[in-house]
Design an enzyme around this catalytic site. Sequence first.
Site, PDB file in Angstrom:
ATOM      1  N   LYS A  62      -5.097  -8.945  -6.509  1.00 27.21           N
ATOM      2  CA  LYS A  62      -6.306  -9.107  -5.697  1.00 27.21           C
ATOM      3  C   LYS A  62      -7.410  -8.140  -6.150  1.00 27.21           C
ATOM      4  CE  LYS A  62      -6.749  -7.192  -1.508  1.00 27.21           C
ATOM      5  NZ  LYS A  62      -7.246  -6.919  -0.163  1.00 27.21           N
ATOM      6  N   LYS A  87     -10.953  -2.537  -3.636  1.00 31.16           N
ATOM      7  CA  LYS A  87     -11.756  -1.307  -3.754  1.00 31.16           C
ATOM      8  C   LYS A  87     -10.941  -0.199  -4.399  1.00 31.16           C
ATOM      9  CE  LYS A  87     -13.711  -1.828   0.872  1.00 31.16           C
ATOM     10  NZ  LYS A  87     -12.529  -2.120   1.683  1.00 31.16           N
ATOM     11  N   LYS A 134       0.820  -1.216   0.000  1.00 31.53           N
ATOM     12  CA  LYS A 134       0.000   0.000   0.000  1.00 31.53           C
ATOM     13  C   LYS A 134       0.852   1.263   0.000  1.00 31.53           C
ATOM     14  CE  LYS A 134      -4.445  -1.691   1.388  1.00 31.53           C
ATOM     15  NZ  LYS A 134      -5.634  -1.598   2.184  1.00 31.53           N
TER      16      LYS A 134
HETATM   17  N1  AQP Z   1     -10.092  -9.881  -3.237  1.00 34.79           N
HETATM   18  C1  AQP Z   1     -10.473 -10.407  -2.077  1.00 34.79           C
HETATM   19  N2  AQP Z   1     -10.737 -11.726  -1.986  1.00 34.79           N
HETATM   20  C2  AQP Z   1     -11.137 -12.285  -0.815  1.00 34.79           C
HETATM   21  N3  AQP Z   1     -11.295 -11.570   0.335  1.00 34.79           N
HETATM   22  C3  AQP Z   1     -11.037 -10.248   0.270  1.00 34.79           C
HETATM   23  N4  AQP Z   1     -11.098  -9.276   1.191  1.00 34.79           N
HETATM   24  C4  AQP Z   1     -10.754  -8.094   0.648  1.00 34.79           C
HETATM   25  N5  AQP Z   1     -10.449  -8.267  -0.650  1.00 34.79           N
HETATM   26  C5  AQP Z   1     -10.615  -9.597  -0.914  1.00 34.79           C
HETATM   27  C6  AQP Z   1     -11.502  -9.497   2.571  1.00 34.79           C
HETATM   28  O1  AQP Z   1     -12.514  -8.559   2.882  1.00 34.79           O
HETATM   29  C7  AQP Z   1     -12.371  -8.168   4.240  1.00 34.79           C
HETATM   30  C8  AQP Z   1     -12.387  -6.691   4.388  1.00 34.79           C
HETATM   31  O2  AQP Z   1     -11.355  -6.079   3.704  1.00 34.79           O
HETATM   32  P1  AQP Z   1     -11.135  -4.513   3.928  1.00 34.79           P
HETATM   33  O3  AQP Z   1     -12.166  -3.764   3.215  1.00 34.79           O
HETATM   34  O4  AQP Z   1     -11.015  -4.177   5.328  1.00 34.79           O
HETATM   35  O5  AQP Z   1      -9.732  -4.236   3.384  1.00 34.79           O
HETATM   36  P2  AQP Z   1      -8.912  -4.753   2.215  1.00 34.79           P
HETATM   37  O6  AQP Z   1      -8.563  -6.180   2.402  1.00 34.79           O
HETATM   38  O7  AQP Z   1      -7.780  -3.827   2.126  1.00 34.79           O
HETATM   39  O8  AQP Z   1      -9.902  -4.640   0.981  1.00 34.79           O
HETATM   40  P3  AQP Z   1      -9.617  -3.941  -0.367  1.00 34.79           P
HETATM   41  O9  AQP Z   1     -10.771  -4.110  -1.252  1.00 34.79           O
HETATM   42  O10 AQP Z   1      -8.303  -4.383  -0.915  1.00 34.79           O
HETATM   43  O11 AQP Z   1      -9.605  -2.443   0.058  1.00 34.79           O
HETATM   44  P4  AQP Z   1      -8.599  -1.315  -0.313  1.00 34.79           P
HETATM   45  O12 AQP Z   1      -8.522  -1.310  -1.796  1.00 34.79           O
HETATM   46  O13 AQP Z   1      -9.245  -0.102   0.273  1.00 34.79           O
HETATM   47  O14 AQP Z   1      -7.313  -1.678   0.328  1.00 34.79           O
HETATM   48  C9  AQP Z   1     -11.089  -8.798   4.765  1.00 34.79           C
HETATM   49  O15 AQP Z   1     -11.429  -9.959   5.484  1.00 34.79           O
HETATM   50  C10 AQP Z   1     -10.358  -9.175   3.519  1.00 34.79           C
HETATM   51  O16 AQP Z   1      -9.539 -10.304   3.731  1.00 34.79           O
END
Ligand code: AQP
Length: 345
Positions: free
Chosen positions: A209, A212, A115
């Site tokens: 992955k 968002k 990140k």
């Molecule tokens: N691609 C994914 N596949 C499976 N599980 C996922 N999770 C996130 N992306 C995937 C799971 O969703 C939960 C919440 O995640 P989060 O929103 O707190 O943060 P994150 O993992 O950082 O999600 P993003 O979408 O990647 O957000 P950004 O882009 O803002 O960093 C967690 O249980 C995560 O494992």
Amino acid sequence: MPFSPRVFSGMQPTGNLHLGNYLGALTRWVEMQSTHDCIYCIVDLHAITASWQDPMELRQSIRDVAAAYIASGVDPKQTILFNQSKVPEHAELAWIFNCTARLGWLNRMTQFKEKAGKDRENASIGLYDYPVLMAADILVYRATHVPVGDDQKQHLELTRDIAQKFNSDYRAQITETGQYADGQFFPLCEPVIMGPATRVMSLRDGTKKMSKSDASDLSRINMTDDHDTIAKKIQKAKTDADGIPSETAGLAGRPEADNLVGIYAALKNATKEAVLTEFGGAQFSTFKKALADLAVAKLTPVNAEMRRLSADPAEIDRVLTDGADRARAIAGPILSETKRLVGFL
Ligand code: AQP
């Protein structure tokens, strides 16, 4: 004293939840409600770590994520549902854990490296400290099980390291009362990472992955997408020149094909093997059509319910306040006991 099973998990209100959040975490959350005491949080303190959030949009996102949880099946009467900033015990315990965790442990966290990217010097201290706050989120309830996607595995190992070091640093105080004869004040929580879609990948690049924060909206299916958008995104999803194999070995080295088959399996609650038995030998065009129909059938009712709930923000706020009161009733005594063990008056 053995710990009674308790589940904790959370998601960041940093934008629309997507299919990865839904399949990797939310569906597990809903299943676990029938077997465990569950606490589900909207981790708004985490949401401001990676980048500045517009306050109006952040407030909206917190409510949208609450609506997504409830529409997906989280029952706020049975389960505790709240936003993290309403329960100050999380941040207070995180400070104590900042003094337990070691710099070397945090330096190994791959999510920070991904990140922060090349602009590491400009990353916030909050982004670096994110896993310590996450440990506090879990341990302030002495939670034993944490359903998450595969990307959170390393953070959960750190949570266990923090619990173990705290238990060892304060072993004498912990055992002194006779209440924690085994010397365990904080549990070593178990990650619950299960199913064929623990890491849903981008629809544009099967090695990344689904996220968002990906600049391309075509890379993900948002829980707010309507059925035409879902169908269009699946139709445009990257694939390779071969068709659908008949066995999982045929998915090796084909990340995009593997991802789409995994998504289908998770949506259908089936194994990848069963999906390949059904579609082996088919062209991607046929498979994508079936996948789009399945995704639309699963997600559009959730989407409609989210819109219904979002029309009444006052009710969402009431649910979150009620959840925060119930969360504080658990977290308050655990934090007080932690402070006593540390030696604060
Ligand atoms: N691609 C994914 N596949 C499976 N599980 C996922 N999770 C996130 N992306 C995937 C799971 O969703 C939960 C919440 O995640 P989060 O929103 O707190 O943060 P994150 O993992 O950082 O999600 P993003 O979408 O990647 O957000 P950004 O882009 O803002 O960093 C967690 O249980 C995560 O494992």
